[in-house]
Each structure stands twice: as structure tokens, then as C-alpha cells.
Design a protein around this motif. Sequence first.
Motif, short mmCIF file in Angstrom:
data_model
loop_
_atom_site.label_atom_id
_atom_site.label_comp_id
_atom_site.label_asym_id
_atom_site.label_seq_id
_atom_site.Cartn_x
_atom_site.Cartn_y
_atom_site.Cartn_z
N SER A 72 0.42 -1.53 0.34
CA SER A 72 0.25 -0.57 -0.15
C SER A 72 0.61 1.43 -0.04
N ASP A 73 0.44 2.61 -0.95
CA ASP A 73 0.88 3.64 -0.62
C ASP A 73 1.28 4.25 0.69
N ARG A 74 -0.21 3.84 1.04
CA ARG A 74 -0.38 4.40 2.54
C ARG A 74 0.77 3.81 3.38
N ASN A 75 1.90 3.17 2.75
CA ASN A 75 2.20 2.87 4.25
C ASN A 75 3.77 3.40 4.01
N ILE A 76 4.00 4.47 4.81
CA ILE A 76 4.75 5.26 4.63
C ILE A 76 5.78 4.62 5.63
N LYS A 77 7.64 5.14 5.62
CA LYS A 77 8.40 5.05 6.67
C LYS A 77 8.19 6.24 7.33
N LEU A 78 8.63 6.51 8.84
CA LEU A 78 8.50 7.89 9.05
C LEU A 78 10.14 8.07 9.58
N THR A 79 10.75 8.60 8.55
CA THR A 79 12.23 9.20 8.12
C THR A 79 12.27 10.28 8.60
N THR A 80 11.73 11.41 8.22
CA THR A 80 12.15 12.97 8.04
C THR A 80 10.70 13.68 8.57
N LYS A 81 11.24 14.69 8.37
CA LYS A 81 10.04 15.57 9.09
C LYS A 81 8.48 15.95 8.02
N ASP A 82 9.15 15.51 6.61
CA ASP A 82 7.88 15.70 5.70
C ASP A 82 7.32 14.41 5.61
N ASN A 83 7.61 13.06 5.48
CA ASN A 83 6.84 11.59 6.53
C ASN A 83 6.41 11.78 7.47
N LEU A 84 6.95 12.61 8.65
CA LEU A 84 5.58 13.16 9.67
C LEU A 84 4.05 13.91 9.33
N GLU A 85 4.84 14.67 8.71
CA GLU A 85 3.47 15.99 7.83
C GLU A 85 2.42 15.11 7.41
N MET A 86 3.27 13.73 5.89
CA MET A 86 2.25 13.17 5.00
C MET A 86 1.55 12.50 5.99
N PHE A 87 2.24 11.62 7.34
CA PHE A 87 1.46 10.89 8.21
C PHE A 87 0.72 11.31 8.88
N LYS A 88 0.40 12.34 8.96
CA LYS A 88 -0.76 13.37 10.02
C LYS A 88 -1.41 13.88 8.68
N ALA A 89 -1.24 14.62 7.73
CA ALA A 89 -2.07 13.85 6.67
C ALA A 89 -2.86 13.01 6.23
N TYR A 90 -2.84 11.58 6.21
CA TYR A 90 -3.08 10.61 6.02
C TYR A 90 -4.12 10.27 7.66
N LEU A 91 -4.27 10.76 8.17
CA LEU A 91 -5.07 10.89 9.60
C LEU A 91 -6.09 11.55 9.50
N LYS A 92 -5.62 12.67 9.23
CA LYS A 92 -6.97 14.08 9.57
C LYS A 92 -7.44 13.20 7.89
N LEU A 93 -7.49 12.16 7.06
CA LEU A 93 -8.05 12.37 5.57
C LEU A 93 -9.61 11.70 5.56
N ASP A 94 -10.30 12.63 4.66
CA ASP A 94 -11.44 11.95 4.71
C ASP A 94 -11.62 11.50 3.34
N LYS A 95 -12.16 10.38 2.98
CA LYS A 95 -12.84 9.24 1.91
C LYS A 95 -13.34 9.90 1.02
N ASP A 96 -13.35 9.63 -0.12
CA ASP A 96 -14.53 9.72 -1.08
C ASP A 96 -15.17 7.94 -1.49
N ASN A 97 -16.40 8.38 -0.50
CA ASN A 97 -17.32 7.06 -1.22
C ASN A 97 -17.04 6.49 -2.32
N TRP A 98 -17.55 7.50 -3.30
CA TRP A 98 -17.63 7.15 -4.45
C TRP A 98 -16.59 6.93 -5.48
N LEU A 99 -15.08 7.16 -4.50
CA LEU A 99 -14.17 6.42 -5.86
C LEU A 99 -14.10 4.56 -5.44
N LYS A 100 -13.67 4.28 -6.51
CA LYS A 100 -14.04 2.64 -6.56
C LYS A 100 -12.10 2.19 -6.50
#
Length: 240
Positions: free
Chosen positions: A212-240
Motif C-alpha cells: 500500500s502507498d499509505r505504508n509510509i516510513k517516518l524518516t523525515t519531518k516531511d514523512n511525519l507531515e504526510m502521516f498527519k495528513a493521512y490521519l485527517k484524510l476523509d475518504k470519498d465514497n464514490w471512488l472505486k
Amino acid sequence: MNIAIVIAGGSGRRMGQDIPKQFINVYDKPVIIYTLEGFQNHPQIDCIEVVCIKGWESVVWAYAKQFNITKLKWIVPGGETGQESIRNGVYALEGKAQPDDMIVIHDGVRPLVDEAVLTDVLLVANKYGNAVTSMPYNEQIFVINKNDPTTTNRYIPRESLRRVSTPQAYHFGLLDSKYHEAFDKKIGIYGSSYTNTMMVELGVTLHFAAGSDRNIKLTTKDNLEMFKAYLKLDKDNWLK
């Protein structure tokens, strides 16, 4: 029995923080707990061992109690390198795990382990004896010209490549014997070596499982910010 070994033995110097990156709090929860929850909540995982950076063992026990990580059974001190840490975790299971038990190895700083990915890793490993999480490579890969490192005249077709990370799963008998062999022969234990690369160097054929592309490794501060964004992400139900 399916046992998870979560590797949290690194100091995380590249993150540039005052504490190891696996203990950084994100929305009032440490990174290591996000990771452990993925295994705690998976019905096929029976118990968890954490390989922890020395001096932080009591912190992990305290967090496990606070966040109800009831599957955590053992904490093992980490080593000087990543491979030494994994070896410590594997050797600590001697006398506890049976040869046919499945051992899932995962980086403590990959906190978004997906239930479907973990399920597929176990499925493939139970069929073939091992499984490594993998993803296709979507970028073009060029080889540096050894005579002029600013140029290239050769590329590797991306269709022939896979990105491999954790979780990875191996029968305990295979895993334990190969770590003894690797450290006895000094093969596959240096630099950026990991269990998967060590296995290949020792002649083991690995089997791909889903990633999975979500399976990021937290190595840098940018990775940490991406992780925080994933946690706040709202999924669109219409996407297959």
C-alpha cells in the motif's frame, strides 16, 4: 501462532527531534502506538514482541497499558544496527515460538499498516513459507554512468522492479536458522541490509504479497507531515 515483531530500536537522527521518532506524539498518541494498534486489532495476530531502543522499555510498557495493547508479550533491547535489532528479536523467541509459527516483522515507524495488507502477507506466507510486502515501481529508473556520475546511458525497465518493505512474514524455523547463518558467516548483515535482502543473499526465494502507498516510513519531518495528513484524510465514497 502468528507473532508480530515490531522493530523500534532506532534513534531516528534524520528526523532531527529530541526523542526517538517512534515516540513522537501525533494527535496525543505516540507513533509506536499507531503501529501496535494495527497488530492489536488484526484478528490473525496472536501476540506482539517489540524490539525497543535501550532505555525506553518501560515507556513502551506504560504506553501499551494506557492504550490497551493487550497482545504485547515481550520487549527486547535493540542492537547497534537494524539487523542486530531484528536478530535480537528473533533469538528472544527461541524456546517460545515453534518452527511453523509465522513471524511478521514490521518497522515501528510504519504506523499505517493496512489490515488488508497484513492479511495478504499472512496468506502468502502460509502458502509459501515467506512473504514480503511489495509495490510496483511507477517512476523511471536510470543507472549512473560510472565514468561521469552526472550522466546516464542506461535504464532499468520499471516493469522488472518491485518496491519491498514491511510487513514481512517468515516461518520461525526459517527465520531463526537464517539469522544464525547470516551472523556466523557475516552475510547480509551490514549497511542497509534487512531480513528480505539477507534472505536473498542466503539463497532464499521470496514471495510477493500486496502493499500500500499509505505504508509510509517516518524518516523525515516531511514523512511525519504526510502521516498527519493521512490521519485527517476523509475518504470519498464514490471512488472505486
